[in-house]
Design a protein around this motif. Structure first.
Motif, PDB file in Angstrom:
ATOM      1  N   GLN A   1      30.908  47.873  42.197  1.00 43.25           N
ATOM      2  CA  GLN A   1      32.334  48.147  42.275  1.00 43.25           C
ATOM      3  C   GLN A   1      32.578  49.504  42.893  1.00 43.25           C
ATOM      4  O   GLN A   1      31.930  50.484  42.561  1.00 43.25           O
ATOM      5  CB  GLN A   1      32.959  48.151  40.860  1.00 43.25           C
ATOM      6  CG  GLN A   1      32.834  46.821  40.178  1.00 43.25           C
ATOM      7  CD  GLN A   1      33.651  45.749  40.851  1.00 43.25           C
ATOM      8  OE1 GLN A   1      34.835  45.879  41.031  1.00 43.25           O
ATOM      9  NE2 GLN A   1      33.011  44.673  41.261  1.00 43.25           N
TER      10      GLN A   1
ATOM     11  N   VAL B   1      46.060  49.239  43.443  1.00 45.98           N
ATOM     12  CA  VAL B   1      45.919  47.885  43.959  1.00 45.98           C
ATOM     13  C   VAL B   1      47.226  47.336  44.529  1.00 45.98           C
ATOM     14  O   VAL B   1      47.259  46.775  45.624  1.00 45.98           O
ATOM     15  CB  VAL B   1      45.394  46.939  42.853  1.00 45.98           C
ATOM     16  CG1 VAL B   1      45.497  45.491  43.295  1.00 45.98           C
ATOM     17  CG2 VAL B   1      43.959  47.281  42.519  1.00 45.98           C
TER      18      VAL B   1
ATOM     19  N   TYR C   1      42.858  38.080  46.340  1.00 48.10           N
ATOM     20  CA  TYR C   1      42.397  39.334  45.730  1.00 48.10           C
ATOM     21  C   TYR C   1      41.800  39.096  44.345  1.00 48.10           C
ATOM     22  O   TYR C   1      40.708  39.601  44.039  1.00 48.10           O
ATOM     23  CB  TYR C   1      43.547  40.342  45.632  1.00 48.10           C
ATOM     24  CG  TYR C   1      43.123  41.639  44.991  1.00 48.10           C
ATOM     25  CD1 TYR C   1      42.462  42.614  45.736  1.00 48.10           C
ATOM     26  CD2 TYR C   1      43.346  41.869  43.638  1.00 48.10           C
ATOM     27  CE1 TYR C   1      42.045  43.798  45.140  1.00 48.10           C
ATOM     28  CE2 TYR C   1      42.939  43.050  43.042  1.00 48.10           C
ATOM     29  CZ  TYR C   1      42.290  44.012  43.796  1.00 48.10           C
ATOM     30  OH  TYR C   1      41.860  45.174  43.200  1.00 48.10           O
TER      31      TYR C   1
ATOM     32  N   TYR D   1      38.518  37.261  44.663  1.00 48.91           N
ATOM     33  CA  TYR D   1      37.531  38.156  45.284  1.00 48.91           C
ATOM     34  C   TYR D   1      36.957  39.138  44.272  1.00 48.91           C
ATOM     35  O   TYR D   1      35.741  39.323  44.190  1.00 48.91           O
ATOM     36  CB  TYR D   1      38.209  38.899  46.435  1.00 48.91           C
ATOM     37  CG  TYR D   1      37.310  39.851  47.187  1.00 48.91           C
ATOM     38  CD1 TYR D   1      36.147  39.411  47.800  1.00 48.91           C
ATOM     39  CD2 TYR D   1      37.641  41.192  47.305  1.00 48.91           C
ATOM     40  CE1 TYR D   1      35.334  40.277  48.515  1.00 48.91           C
ATOM     41  CE2 TYR D   1      36.831  42.071  48.014  1.00 48.91           C
ATOM     42  CZ  TYR D   1      35.682  41.607  48.616  1.00 48.91           C
ATOM     43  OH  TYR D   1      34.878  42.478  49.316  1.00 48.91           O
ATOM     44  N   GLU D   2      37.818  39.763  43.476  1.00 46.65           N
ATOM     45  CA  GLU D   2      37.352  40.733  42.485  1.00 46.65           C
ATOM     46  C   GLU D   2      36.477  40.061  41.431  1.00 46.65           C
ATOM     47  O   GLU D   2      35.456  40.618  41.007  1.00 46.65           O
ATOM     48  CB  GLU D   2      38.547  41.439  41.820  1.00 46.65           C
ATOM     49  CG  GLU D   2      39.296  42.381  42.740  1.00 46.65           C
ATOM     50  CD  GLU D   2      38.406  43.488  43.285  1.00 46.65           C
ATOM     51  OE1 GLU D   2      37.687  44.128  42.500  1.00 46.65           O
ATOM     52  OE2 GLU D   2      38.409  43.705  44.515  1.00 46.65           O
ATOM     53  N   ASN D   3      36.873  38.865  40.996  1.00 44.88           N
ATOM     54  CA  ASN D   3      36.066  38.140  40.002  1.00 44.88           C
ATOM     55  C   ASN D   3      34.735  37.677  40.582  1.00 44.88           C
ATOM     56  O   ASN D   3      33.704  37.719  39.904  1.00 44.88           O
ATOM     57  CB  ASN D   3      36.852  36.944  39.457  1.00 44.88           C
ATOM     58  CG  ASN D   3      37.864  37.349  38.402  1.00 44.88           C
ATOM     59  OD1 ASN D   3      37.518  37.608  37.251  1.00 44.88           O
ATOM     60  ND2 ASN D   3      39.119  37.436  38.774  1.00 44.88           N
TER      61      ASN D   3
ATOM     62  N   LYS E   1      33.080  39.189  42.986  1.00 48.64           N
ATOM     63  CA  LYS E   1      32.234  40.373  43.134  1.00 48.64           C
ATOM     64  C   LYS E   1      31.521  40.686  41.817  1.00 48.64           C
ATOM     65  O   LYS E   1      30.343  41.035  41.819  1.00 48.64           O
ATOM     66  CB  LYS E   1      33.062  41.576  43.585  1.00 48.64           C
ATOM     67  CG  LYS E   1      33.440  41.541  45.064  1.00 48.64           C
ATOM     68  CD  LYS E   1      33.757  42.910  45.613  1.00 48.64           C
ATOM     69  CE  LYS E   1      34.931  43.542  44.940  1.00 48.64           C
ATOM     70  NZ  LYS E   1      35.294  44.849  45.532  1.00 48.64           N
ATOM     71  N   GLN E   2      32.249  40.543  40.709  1.00 50.47           N
ATOM     72  CA  GLN E   2      31.610  40.776  39.398  1.00 50.47           C
ATOM     73  C   GLN E   2      30.533  39.728  39.133  1.00 50.47           C
ATOM     74  O   GLN E   2      29.440  40.048  38.651  1.00 50.47           O
ATOM     75  CB  GLN E   2      32.673  40.760  38.294  1.00 50.47           C
ATOM     76  CG  GLN E   2      33.610  41.950  38.346  1.00 50.47           C
ATOM     77  CD  GLN E   2      34.605  41.930  37.184  1.00 50.47           C
ATOM     78  OE1 GLN E   2      34.433  41.194  36.211  1.00 50.47           O
ATOM     79  NE2 GLN E   2      35.645  42.725  37.296  1.00 50.47           N
TER      80      GLN E   2
ATOM     81  N   SER F   1      40.243  45.140  52.773  1.00 51.32           N
ATOM     82  CA  SER F   1      39.316  44.373  51.950  1.00 51.32           C
ATOM     83  C   SER F   1      38.956  43.041  52.591  1.00 51.32           C
ATOM     84  O   SER F   1      39.804  42.299  53.040  1.00 51.32           O
ATOM     85  CB  SER F   1      39.940  44.118  50.580  1.00 51.32           C
ATOM     86  OG  SER F   1      39.144  43.235  49.842  1.00 51.32           O
TER      87      SER F   1
ATOM     88  N   GLU G   1      39.203  50.263  34.360  1.00 48.91           N
ATOM     89  CA  GLU G   1      38.198  49.857  35.346  1.00 48.91           C
ATOM     90  C   GLU G   1      37.087  50.895  35.466  1.00 48.91           C
ATOM     91  O   GLU G   1      35.915  50.557  35.582  1.00 48.91           O
ATOM     92  CB  GLU G   1      38.861  49.628  36.708  1.00 48.91           C
ATOM     93  CG  GLU G   1      39.757  48.404  36.774  1.00 48.91           C
ATOM     94  CD  GLU G   1      39.020  47.129  36.408  1.00 48.91           C
ATOM     95  OE1 GLU G   1      37.902  46.921  36.919  1.00 48.91           O
ATOM     96  OE2 GLU G   1      39.548  46.351  35.598  1.00 48.91           O
TER      97      GLU G   1
END
Length: 458
Positions: A457, A366, A443, A446-448, A450-451, A150, A39
């Motif tokens: 990040q 995580v 989660y 959410y992470e995908n 955000k990208q 988060s 990451e």
């Protein structure tokens, strides 16, 4: 310093073609750190690859490191309160208190130990630079941000305390992208766990009529009555209310924070809890009619309501506008135990991890954070569940034939007298069953998101 960076570039450039690809940087960093830095490598590439060709040439590499060094220097100076060129444990404690994060002196020493290279229990500029050289954090707030709850963790409950956003996130517009990412994550997470949510509501409302209703029987009855699609009945309303609820809660949270803190002052844990609880109450007041309709749709039989508007129209016609706030008081009272215990347990788990498991790094990763979030939320639900059950019964009791229309106190008495204390926890099993999948799905989405939305990040 340029010579040091040039030598580093040559060491990383394994095939000596004058260009670094993502694998060369990842392998080089992991050979030094001896941990997976996939990451971190991605973040370096996103920031440093100016021409977006998927590679870093020497000029891009040097520009990234020089820009990053300036940010590291500012972060170092923000911690070095007495300007002696060294960071001590007491300075870390003080700085994190200003950011609303309380840790002990011993926990601050763990943070120092993970950075301190010469064993002096202080960190000078060279040690700080070497440690954070390839860590894409830019200020002290980001360094401790992994302990921030988060926004993307949505388990379908409406009582959680909102997140903090830094001044930089506000000015850059990152805050609304994070809220949007959290909203999409919540919608997908709630939809994925909707059958368990509807089963919980059915067991809460009809449990008193049939002590034999268990998870298997509940699902079988719902499918038999309305088909497989009926398992998602009421989910549309549950998803639609995410946007207005998030918007009102975020706006109200900011207003209450201003009332409780002086200008320029960082919010502490107690102020955050009070502001968050009041913001939750404000948001619930605004969207509560949708909560009632969600329950009515979930409990309703096939064909009883053609949709959200038909449900609203029938409630007004047969019961009046006051029906949209049935169960409002127990719902409001449930915010305090839920939010308070959720926050307190999370802080306790965080502190326990720092005291017992933080050795080479204070970043828990995580899985630890998701486990902390799931467990703290579960404890919050356990404390507030009787109020949630009474709220749901009050919302739906007009639909259940042969029972009197009771207020909150009357319902508590009736449940305890006829079903005992266990009656206050009917439906809690499917409620707990949805926590882990809801947290995990939320989660990942959410992470995908955000990208996709270009959220920086952290």
């Amino acid at each position: 310093m340029d010579a040091l960076y040039e030598e580093l570039f040559r060491d990383l450039d394994h095939n000596k073609d004058g260009i670094l690809d993502i694998l060369e940087i990842q392998e080089g960093l992991e050979s030094v750190a001896r941990i997976s830095l996939r990451e971190e490598t991605k973040k370096i590439f996103t920031t440093g690859d100016i021409n977006k060709d998927g590679k870093l040439d020497f000029e891009e590499f040097m520009k990234y490191l020089k820009d990053h060094e300036i940010k590291m220097k500012l972060a170092f100076k923000s911690l070095d309160k007495n300007n002696d060129g060294k960071i001590e444990a007491s300075e870390i404690v003080h700085s994190l208190q200003i950011l609303g994060l309380t840790i002990s002196e011993q926990q601050a020493e763990l943070i120092l130990r993970s950075i301190d290279a010469d064993g002096t229990m202080t960190v000078d500029w060279n040690e700080w630079r070497d440690y954070f050289l390839f860590n894409p954090v830019t200020d002290i707030e980001e360094i401790i941000r992994f302990w921030k709850r988060s926004t993307g963790i949505d388990i379908g409950e409406s009582l959680t305390i909102p997140d903090e956003f830094t001044e930089d996130e506000r000015q850059s517009g990152q805050w609304w992208r994070q809220l949007l990412a959290g909203g999409v994550a919540g919608a997908i997470s709630r939809t994925s766990t909707a059958p368990l949510d509807r089963l919980k509501v059915m067991m809460q409302v009809h449990g008193s009529k049939s002590d034999k209703m268990n998870i298997y029987d509940g699902f079988r009855q719902m499918v038999k009555e309305g088909g497989f699609r009926s398992l998602w009945r009421g989910n549309g309303t549950n998803v639609i209310k995410i946007a207005p609820e998030t918007a009102v809660k975020f706006w109200a949270y900011e207003q209450y924070k201003k009332l409780l803190t002086e200008e320029g002052q960082k919010i502490g844990t107690s102020e955050r809890f009070i502001s968050g609880s009041m913001a939750g109450a404000t948001a619930q007041t605004f969207i509560y009619p949708m909560e009632v309709m969600k329950t009515r749709l979930a409990v309703g039989k096939t064909g009883q309501y053609s949709g959200l508007f038909d449900c609203a129209k029938k409630i007004v016609k047969h019961e009046g506008l006051g029906a949209f706030y049935k169960g409002y008081i127990p719902n409001l009272l449930g915010i305090i135990p839920y939010a308070g215990i959720d926050l307190a347990v999370y802080e306790l788990l965080k502190s326990h991890w720092l005291d017992n498991f933080a050795k080479d790094s204070v970043n828990p990763g995580v899985l630890v954070l998701l486990a902390c979030g799931a467990l703290s939320s579960t404890c919050g639900q356990l404390a507030s569940y009787p109020l949630a059950l009474v709220r749901t019964r009050m919302q739906a009791q007009a639909m259940v034939e042969g029972i009197p229309q009771l207020n909150m106190v009357g319902l508590f008495r009736r449940i305890i007298s006829k079903e005992g204390v266990p009656g206050l926890y009917r439906g809690i099993t499917p409620n707990f069953m949805k926590v882990l999948p809801a947290v995990g799905i939320s989660y990942v989405v959410y992470e995908n998101m955000k990208q996709t939305l270009g959220v920086t990040q952290k």
